[in-house]
Design a protein around this motif. Structure first.
Motif, PDB file in Angstrom:
ATOM      1  N   GLY A  14      58.556  -1.858 -71.038  1.00 50.52           N
ATOM      2  CA  GLY A  14      59.694  -1.031 -71.412  1.00 50.52           C
ATOM      3  C   GLY A  14      60.693  -0.889 -70.279  1.00 50.52           C
ATOM      4  O   GLY A  14      60.996  -1.852 -69.566  1.00 50.52           O
ATOM      5  N   MET A  15      61.192   0.309 -70.064  1.00 47.41           N
ATOM      6  CA  MET A  15      62.180   0.550 -69.023  1.00 47.41           C
ATOM      7  C   MET A  15      61.633   0.315 -67.619  1.00 47.41           C
ATOM      8  O   MET A  15      62.401   0.139 -66.669  1.00 47.41           O
ATOM      9  N   PHE A  16      60.305   0.283 -67.502  1.00 49.61           N
ATOM     10  CA  PHE A  16      59.714  -0.049 -66.206  1.00 49.61           C
ATOM     11  C   PHE A  16      60.081  -1.475 -65.775  1.00 49.61           C
ATOM     12  O   PHE A  16      59.873  -1.857 -64.628  1.00 49.61           O
ATOM     13  N   GLY A  17      60.617  -2.253 -66.718  1.00 53.81           N
ATOM     14  CA  GLY A  17      61.050  -3.608 -66.391  1.00 53.81           C
ATOM     15  C   GLY A  17      62.102  -3.650 -65.300  1.00 53.81           C
ATOM     16  O   GLY A  17      62.332  -4.702 -64.696  1.00 53.81           O
ATOM     17  N   ALA A  18      62.733  -2.514 -65.018  1.00 56.25           N
ATOM     18  CA  ALA A  18      63.694  -2.456 -63.917  1.00 56.25           C
ATOM     19  C   ALA A  18      63.017  -2.801 -62.591  1.00 56.25           C
ATOM     20  O   ALA A  18      63.645  -3.366 -61.690  1.00 56.25           O
ATOM     21  N   TYR A  19      61.740  -2.458 -62.467  1.00 50.59           N
ATOM     22  CA  TYR A  19      60.964  -2.809 -61.268  1.00 50.59           C
ATOM     23  C   TYR A  19      60.956  -4.329 -61.088  1.00 50.59           C
ATOM     24  O   TYR A  19      61.087  -4.830 -59.970  1.00 50.59           O
ATOM     25  N   GLN A  20      60.814  -5.067 -62.190  1.00 51.56           N
ATOM     26  CA  GLN A  20      60.804  -6.531 -62.117  1.00 51.56           C
ATOM     27  C   GLN A  20      62.145  -7.065 -61.629  1.00 51.56           C
ATOM     28  O   GLN A  20      62.186  -8.049 -60.882  1.00 51.56           O
ATOM     29  N   ALA A  21      63.237  -6.413 -62.026  1.00 53.52           N
ATOM     30  CA  ALA A  21      64.564  -6.856 -61.575  1.00 53.52           C
ATOM     31  C   ALA A  21      64.685  -6.707 -60.062  1.00 53.52           C
ATOM     32  O   ALA A  21      65.222  -7.587 -59.377  1.00 53.52           O
ATOM     33  N   GLY A  22      64.184  -5.589 -59.531  1.00 55.58           N
ATOM     34  CA  GLY A  22      64.218  -5.390 -58.084  1.00 55.58           C
ATOM     35  C   GLY A  22      63.307  -6.350 -57.354  1.00 55.58           C
ATOM     36  O   GLY A  22      63.682  -6.911 -56.311  1.00 55.58           O
ATOM     37  N   ALA A  23      62.107  -6.560 -57.893  1.00 57.66           N
ATOM     38  CA  ALA A  23      61.165  -7.485 -57.265  1.00 57.66           C
ATOM     39  C   ALA A  23      61.727  -8.906 -57.263  1.00 57.66           C
ATOM     40  O   ALA A  23      61.575  -9.644 -56.277  1.00 57.66           O
ATOM     41  N   TRP A  24      62.380  -9.293 -58.359  1.00 52.07           N
ATOM     42  CA  TRP A  24      62.927 -10.649 -58.428  1.00 52.07           C
ATOM     43  C   TRP A  24      64.031 -10.852 -57.401  1.00 52.07           C
ATOM     44  O   TRP A  24      64.169 -11.932 -56.836  1.00 52.07           O
ATOM     45  N   LYS A  25      64.837  -9.826 -57.137  1.00 51.49           N
ATOM     46  CA  LYS A  25      65.887  -9.951 -56.124  1.00 51.49           C
ATOM     47  C   LYS A  25      65.274 -10.357 -54.788  1.00 51.49           C
ATOM     48  O   LYS A  25      65.807 -11.232 -54.085  1.00 51.49           O
ATOM     49  N   TRP A  58      71.922  -9.146 -62.593  1.00 58.80           N
ATOM     50  CA  TRP A  58      70.917  -8.620 -63.504  1.00 58.80           C
ATOM     51  C   TRP A  58      70.585  -7.161 -63.175  1.00 58.80           C
ATOM     52  O   TRP A  58      70.362  -6.341 -64.068  1.00 58.80           O
ATOM     53  N   ILE A  59      70.602  -6.821 -61.906  1.00 59.40           N
ATOM     54  CA  ILE A  59      70.402  -5.429 -61.517  1.00 59.40           C
ATOM     55  C   ILE A  59      71.545  -4.563 -62.041  1.00 59.40           C
ATOM     56  O   ILE A  59      71.329  -3.456 -62.562  1.00 59.40           O
ATOM     57  N   ASP A  60      72.771  -5.063 -61.950  1.00 55.34           N
ATOM     58  CA  ASP A  60      73.911  -4.330 -62.497  1.00 55.34           C
ATOM     59  C   ASP A  60      73.760  -4.129 -63.994  1.00 55.34           C
ATOM     60  O   ASP A  60      74.133  -3.072 -64.539  1.00 55.34           O
ATOM     61  N   PHE A  61      73.207  -5.134 -64.660  1.00 55.68           N
ATOM     62  CA  PHE A  61      72.964  -5.015 -66.095  1.00 55.68           C
ATOM     63  C   PHE A  61      72.031  -3.846 -66.382  1.00 55.68           C
ATOM     64  O   PHE A  61      72.290  -3.023 -67.260  1.00 55.68           O
ATOM     65  N   TRP A  62      70.941  -3.770 -65.615  1.00 54.20           N
ATOM     66  CA  TRP A  62      69.979  -2.678 -65.797  1.00 54.20           C
ATOM     67  C   TRP A  62      70.626  -1.324 -65.517  1.00 54.20           C
ATOM     68  O   TRP A  62      70.382  -0.342 -66.231  1.00 54.20           O
ATOM     69  N   LEU A  63      71.448  -1.243 -64.484  1.00 52.10           N
ATOM     70  CA  LEU A  63      72.059   0.033 -64.106  1.00 52.10           C
ATOM     71  C   LEU A  63      73.104   0.498 -65.115  1.00 52.10           C
ATOM     72  O   LEU A  63      73.432   1.691 -65.161  1.00 52.10           O
ATOM     73  N   SER A  64      73.621  -0.411 -65.915  1.00 57.32           N
ATOM     74  CA  SER A  64      74.640  -0.046 -66.907  1.00 57.32           C
ATOM     75  C   SER A  64      74.077   0.048 -68.314  1.00 57.32           C
ATOM     76  O   SER A  64      74.832   0.138 -69.285  1.00 57.32           O
ATOM     77  N   LEU A  65      72.769   0.046 -68.419  1.00 59.31           N
ATOM     78  CA  LEU A  65      72.125  -0.001 -69.733  1.00 59.31           C
ATOM     79  C   LEU A  65      72.003   1.406 -70.335  1.00 59.31           C
ATOM     80  O   LEU A  65      70.926   1.833 -70.722  1.00 59.31           O
ATOM     81  N   ASP A  66      73.105   2.134 -70.398  1.00 63.68           N
ATOM     82  CA  ASP A  66      73.036   3.486 -70.934  1.00 63.68           C
ATOM     83  C   ASP A  66      72.749   3.505 -72.432  1.00 63.68           C
ATOM     84  O   ASP A  66      72.313   4.512 -72.985  1.00 63.68           O
ATOM     85  N   ASN A 231      65.925   6.961 -62.558  1.00 64.75           N
ATOM     86  CA  ASN A 231      64.659   6.230 -62.606  1.00 64.75           C
ATOM     87  C   ASN A 231      64.866   4.744 -62.377  1.00 64.75           C
ATOM     88  O   ASN A 231      64.122   4.098 -61.631  1.00 64.75           O
ATOM     89  N   ILE A 232      65.894   4.188 -63.035  1.00 63.72           N
ATOM     90  CA  ILE A 232      66.165   2.755 -62.908  1.00 63.72           C
ATOM     91  C   ILE A 232      66.440   2.386 -61.452  1.00 63.72           C
ATOM     92  O   ILE A 232      65.890   1.401 -60.931  1.00 63.72           O
ATOM     93  N   ARG A 233      67.270   3.163 -60.782  1.00 60.04           N
ATOM     94  CA  ARG A 233      67.565   2.903 -59.369  1.00 60.04           C
ATOM     95  C   ARG A 233      66.285   2.942 -58.536  1.00 60.04           C
ATOM     96  O   ARG A 233      66.064   2.096 -57.668  1.00 60.04           O
ATOM     97  N   ARG A 234      65.459   3.943 -58.791  1.00 62.14           N
ATOM     98  CA  ARG A 234      64.231   4.107 -58.009  1.00 62.14           C
ATOM     99  C   ARG A 234      63.274   2.944 -58.239  1.00 62.14           C
ATOM    100  O   ARG A 234      62.680   2.423 -57.293  1.00 62.14           O
TER     101      ARG A 234
END
Length: 254
Positions: A14-25, A58-66, A231-234
Protein backbone atom coordinates in the motif's frame (compact mmCIF):
# COMPACT_ATOMS: atom_id res chain seq x y z
CA UNK A 1 29.90 -6.85 -8.89
CA UNK A 2 30.04 -10.46 -9.99
CA UNK A 3 28.40 -11.63 -13.18
CA UNK A 4 24.88 -13.03 -13.32
CA UNK A 5 21.40 -11.87 -14.18
CA UNK A 6 20.10 -9.56 -11.47
CA UNK A 7 16.49 -8.80 -10.57
CA UNK A 8 14.84 -6.22 -8.37
CA UNK A 9 11.77 -7.64 -6.58
CA UNK A 10 9.33 -5.32 -4.82
CA UNK A 11 6.80 -6.30 -2.19
CA UNK A 12 3.18 -5.40 -1.57
CA UNK A 13 2.49 -2.71 1.00
CA UNK A 14 0.00 0.00 0.00
CA UNK A 15 1.20 3.49 0.86
CA UNK A 16 4.26 1.95 2.48
CA UNK A 17 5.46 1.63 -1.12
CA UNK A 18 6.90 5.12 -0.66
CA UNK A 19 9.73 3.39 1.24
CA UNK A 20 10.57 1.52 -1.99
CA UNK A 21 10.78 4.81 -3.89
CA UNK A 22 13.33 6.13 -1.40
CA UNK A 23 15.29 2.88 -1.36
CA UNK A 24 15.39 2.81 -5.16
CA UNK A 25 16.84 6.34 -5.28
CA UNK A 26 19.82 5.05 -3.26
CA UNK A 27 20.09 1.68 -5.03
CA UNK A 28 20.01 3.27 -8.48
CA UNK A 29 23.33 4.93 -7.75
CA UNK A 30 25.14 1.57 -7.77
CA UNK A 31 22.69 -1.12 -8.91
CA UNK A 32 20.93 -1.52 -12.25
CA UNK A 33 18.72 -4.61 -12.47
CA UNK A 34 18.37 -6.77 -15.55
CA UNK A 35 14.71 -7.38 -14.69
CA UNK A 36 12.05 -6.11 -12.27
CA UNK A 37 9.06 -7.82 -10.67
CA UNK A 38 6.57 -6.65 -8.09
CA UNK A 39 3.34 -7.44 -6.31
CA UNK A 40 0.58 -4.96 -5.47
CA UNK A 41 2.11 -1.50 -4.93
CA UNK A 42 5.45 -3.09 -5.84
CA UNK A 43 4.10 -3.73 -9.32
CA UNK A 44 3.44 -0.01 -9.83
CA UNK A 45 6.84 1.00 -8.48
CA UNK A 46 8.40 -1.74 -10.59
CA UNK A 47 6.59 -0.60 -13.74
CA UNK A 48 8.03 2.89 -13.35
CA UNK A 49 11.52 1.61 -12.56
CA UNK A 50 11.52 -0.79 -15.52
CA UNK A 51 10.33 2.13 -17.65
CA UNK A 52 13.42 4.14 -16.78
CA UNK A 53 11.67 6.67 -14.56
CA UNK A 54 14.14 9.01 -12.85
CA UNK A 55 14.13 8.24 -9.09
CA UNK A 56 13.57 11.91 -8.21
CA UNK A 57 10.64 12.13 -10.60
CA UNK A 58 9.09 9.05 -9.03
CA UNK A 59 9.58 10.47 -5.54
CA UNK A 60 7.84 13.66 -6.66
CA UNK A 61 5.00 11.50 -7.93
CA UNK A 62 4.61 9.93 -4.49
CA UNK A 63 4.75 13.32 -2.74
CA UNK A 64 1.98 14.70 -4.96
CA UNK A 65 -0.30 11.70 -4.63
CA UNK A 66 -2.96 13.53 -2.63
CA UNK A 67 -5.63 11.60 -4.55
CA UNK A 68 -4.66 8.65 -2.36
CA UNK A 69 -6.30 10.34 0.63
CA UNK A 70 -9.64 10.86 -1.10
CA UNK A 71 -11.21 7.42 -0.84
CA UNK A 72 -14.94 7.23 -1.41
CA UNK A 73 -16.70 4.27 0.13
CA UNK A 74 -19.85 2.54 -1.04
CA UNK A 75 -22.08 -0.43 -0.35
CA UNK A 76 -20.85 -3.20 -2.70
CA UNK A 77 -23.31 -5.13 -4.83
CA UNK A 78 -21.30 -8.32 -4.35
CA UNK A 79 -18.27 -9.46 -2.32
CA UNK A 80 -16.16 -9.07 -5.48
CA UNK A 81 -17.01 -5.38 -5.90
CA UNK A 82 -15.21 -3.96 -2.86
CA UNK A 83 -16.32 -1.17 -0.55
CA UNK A 84 -14.15 1.47 -2.21
CA UNK A 85 -15.08 3.47 -5.30
CA UNK A 86 -12.43 2.35 -7.82
CA UNK A 87 -12.64 5.44 -10.03
CA UNK A 88 -9.71 7.49 -8.63
CA UNK A 89 -7.58 4.37 -8.16
CA UNK A 90 -8.12 3.15 -11.70
CA UNK A 91 -7.36 6.63 -13.07
CA UNK A 92 -4.07 6.57 -11.13
CA UNK A 93 -3.16 3.11 -12.46
CA UNK A 94 -4.01 4.04 -16.05
CA UNK A 95 -1.77 7.09 -15.75
CA UNK A 96 1.16 5.02 -14.49
CA UNK A 97 0.69 2.34 -17.13
CA UNK A 98 0.52 4.82 -20.00
CA UNK A 99 3.44 6.93 -18.73
CA UNK A 100 6.05 4.18 -18.93
CA UNK A 101 7.10 1.39 -21.26
CA UNK A 102 9.48 -1.20 -19.78
CA UNK A 103 13.03 -1.02 -21.11
CA UNK A 104 13.99 -4.24 -19.32
CA UNK A 105 11.96 -7.40 -18.60
CA UNK A 106 9.18 -6.59 -16.16
CA UNK A 107 6.77 -8.91 -14.39
CA UNK A 108 3.56 -8.18 -12.47
CA UNK A 109 2.31 -10.68 -9.90
CA UNK A 110 -1.44 -11.24 -9.63
CA UNK A 111 -3.41 -13.92 -7.81
CA UNK A 112 -6.03 -16.11 -9.47
CA UNK A 113 -8.72 -15.78 -6.81
CA UNK A 114 -10.69 -18.98 -7.40
CA UNK A 115 -7.63 -21.19 -7.89
CA UNK A 116 -5.74 -19.36 -5.12
CA UNK A 117 -2.70 -19.42 -7.38
CA UNK A 118 -0.12 -16.71 -8.12
CA UNK A 119 0.59 -15.77 -11.71
CA UNK A 120 3.39 -13.71 -13.22
CA UNK A 121 2.31 -11.56 -16.17
CA UNK A 122 5.21 -10.36 -18.30
CA UNK A 123 5.50 -7.21 -20.38
CA UNK A 124 4.47 -6.55 -23.09
CA UNK A 125 1.39 -8.53 -22.09
CA UNK A 126 0.85 -6.31 -19.03
CA UNK A 127 -2.21 -4.10 -19.42
CA UNK A 128 -3.36 -1.46 -16.95
CA UNK A 129 -5.91 -4.01 -15.75
CA UNK A 130 -3.10 -6.32 -14.61
CA UNK A 131 -1.56 -3.52 -12.56
CA UNK A 132 -4.99 -2.80 -11.08
CA UNK A 133 -5.52 -6.48 -10.34
CA UNK A 134 -2.16 -6.74 -8.62
CA UNK A 135 -3.26 -3.98 -6.22
CA UNK A 136 -6.87 -5.14 -5.81
CA UNK A 137 -7.03 -5.83 -2.07
CA UNK A 138 -9.96 -8.21 -1.51
CA UNK A 139 -12.87 -6.45 0.14
CA UNK A 140 -11.58 -2.96 -0.64
CA UNK A 141 -11.37 -2.84 -4.44
CA UNK A 142 -13.16 -4.66 -7.26
CA UNK A 143 -11.65 -7.98 -8.25
CA UNK A 144 -10.92 -7.63 -11.99
CA UNK A 145 -11.95 -10.27 -14.49
CA UNK A 146 -9.31 -10.71 -17.20
CA UNK A 147 -9.55 -13.35 -19.95
CA UNK A 148 -12.31 -15.12 -18.06
CA UNK A 149 -10.45 -15.36 -14.73
CA UNK A 150 -11.01 -13.34 -11.55
CA UNK A 151 -7.83 -11.85 -10.11
CA UNK A 152 -6.97 -10.31 -6.78
CA UNK A 153 -4.05 -8.70 -4.98
CA UNK A 154 -0.65 -10.04 -6.03
CA UNK A 155 0.54 -10.03 -2.41
CA UNK A 156 -2.29 -12.22 -1.10
CA UNK A 157 -0.18 -15.38 -0.94
CA UNK A 158 2.93 -13.60 0.27
CA UNK A 159 3.91 -9.95 0.31
CA UNK A 160 7.30 -10.57 -1.33
CA UNK A 161 7.23 -12.72 -4.51
CA UNK A 162 10.89 -13.75 -4.59
CA UNK A 163 10.00 -16.66 -6.88
CA UNK A 164 9.33 -14.13 -9.67
CA UNK A 165 13.05 -13.34 -9.92
CA UNK A 166 14.10 -16.77 -11.19
CA UNK A 167 11.08 -16.77 -13.52
CA UNK A 168 12.66 -13.73 -15.13
CA UNK A 169 15.94 -15.58 -15.47
CA UNK A 170 17.68 -14.00 -12.46
CA UNK A 171 20.06 -15.82 -10.17
CA UNK A 172 20.71 -12.75 -8.01
CA UNK A 173 17.94 -10.73 -6.36
CA UNK A 174 17.73 -7.50 -4.42
CA UNK A 175 14.33 -7.39 -2.75
CA UNK A 176 12.69 -4.41 -1.07
CA UNK A 177 10.16 -5.71 1.43
CA UNK A 178 8.20 -3.04 3.25
CA UNK A 179 6.52 -5.79 5.29
CA UNK A 180 9.81 -7.25 6.48
CA UNK A 181 8.77 -6.20 10.00
CA UNK A 182 5.06 -7.01 9.56
CA UNK A 183 3.00 -7.87 12.64
CA UNK A 184 2.99 -11.55 13.62
CA UNK A 185 -0.75 -11.79 12.93
CA UNK A 186 -0.24 -10.68 9.32
CA UNK A 187 2.69 -13.04 8.76
CA UNK A 188 0.65 -15.89 10.24
CA UNK A 189 -2.33 -15.11 8.00
CA UNK A 190 -0.25 -14.93 4.81
CA UNK A 191 1.65 -18.06 5.78
CA UNK A 192 -1.63 -19.90 6.29
CA UNK A 193 -2.87 -18.89 2.84
CA UNK A 194 0.40 -20.06 1.29
CA UNK A 195 -0.01 -23.47 2.94
CA UNK A 196 -3.64 -23.74 1.84
CA UNK A 197 -2.74 -22.79 -1.70
CA UNK A 198 0.31 -25.00 -2.00
CA UNK A 199 0.99 -23.31 -5.35
CA UNK A 200 3.54 -20.65 -4.48
CA UNK A 201 6.78 -21.56 -6.28
CA UNK A 202 9.89 -22.13 -4.20
CA UNK A 203 13.03 -20.09 -4.81
CA UNK A 204 15.90 -22.30 -6.08
CA UNK A 205 18.63 -22.74 -3.50
CA UNK A 206 21.32 -21.45 -5.86
CA UNK A 207 19.64 -18.04 -6.18
CA UNK A 208 21.31 -15.31 -4.12
CA UNK A 209 18.91 -12.98 -2.29
CA UNK A 210 19.56 -9.75 -0.40
CA UNK A 211 16.49 -8.25 1.29
CA UNK A 212 16.18 -4.62 2.23
CA UNK A 213 13.40 -3.40 4.50
CA UNK A 214 12.48 -1.58 7.71
CA UNK A 215 13.40 -3.17 11.02
CA UNK A 216 10.20 -1.87 12.62
CA UNK A 217 6.68 -1.67 11.15
CA UNK A 218 6.26 1.49 9.11
CA UNK A 219 2.82 2.18 10.50
CA UNK A 220 -0.70 0.88 10.99
CA UNK A 221 -3.07 -0.70 8.49
CA UNK A 222 -4.80 2.67 8.24
CA UNK A 223 -1.47 4.30 7.39
CA UNK A 224 -1.03 1.80 4.54
CA UNK A 225 -4.40 2.79 3.05
CA UNK A 226 -4.49 6.58 3.43
CA UNK A 227 -2.00 8.95 1.81
CA UNK A 228 -0.39 11.36 4.25
CA UNK A 229 2.39 13.63 3.03
CA UNK A 230 4.30 13.60 6.32
CA UNK A 231 4.28 9.81 6.36
CA UNK A 232 5.32 9.64 2.71
CA UNK A 233 8.28 11.96 3.30
CA UNK A 234 9.36 9.95 6.34
CA UNK A 235 9.12 6.58 4.57
CA UNK A 236 10.99 7.84 1.49
CA UNK A 237 13.79 9.16 3.71
CA UNK A 238 13.90 5.92 5.70
CA UNK A 239 14.08 3.79 2.56
CA UNK A 240 16.91 5.90 1.20
CA UNK A 241 18.88 5.78 4.47
CA UNK A 242 18.42 2.01 4.87
CA UNK A 243 19.63 1.37 1.31
CA UNK A 244 22.67 3.61 1.77
CA UNK A 245 23.50 1.80 5.00
CA UNK A 246 23.48 -1.57 3.23
CA UNK A 247 25.40 -0.38 0.15
CA UNK A 248 28.69 -2.12 0.93
CA UNK A 249 27.12 -5.45 1.86
CA UNK A 250 25.05 -5.38 -1.34
CA UNK A 251 28.10 -4.55 -3.44
CA UNK A 252 29.98 -7.45 -1.92
CA UNK A 253 27.13 -9.84 -2.63
CA UNK A 254 26.44 -8.73 -6.17
Amino acid sequence: MSSGRRALVLSAGGMFGAYQAGAWKALSEFFQPDAVAGASIGSLNGWAIAGGCCPDRWIDFWLSLDRGSQHRFRIPKSPLDGVMDPGPFQEWVREIHSSFSPRIPCGVVVTDLLRLEPRLVLAPEVEWRHLAASCAVFGLLPQPRIDGRVFTDGGLLGALPLWAGPRLGADKIIAINVFQAAPIAMRTFLGGLRRISGKVPAVPTDVQVATLGPKQPLGTLKDAIYWNKDNIRRWIAQGYEDAVRQKHSLLNMF
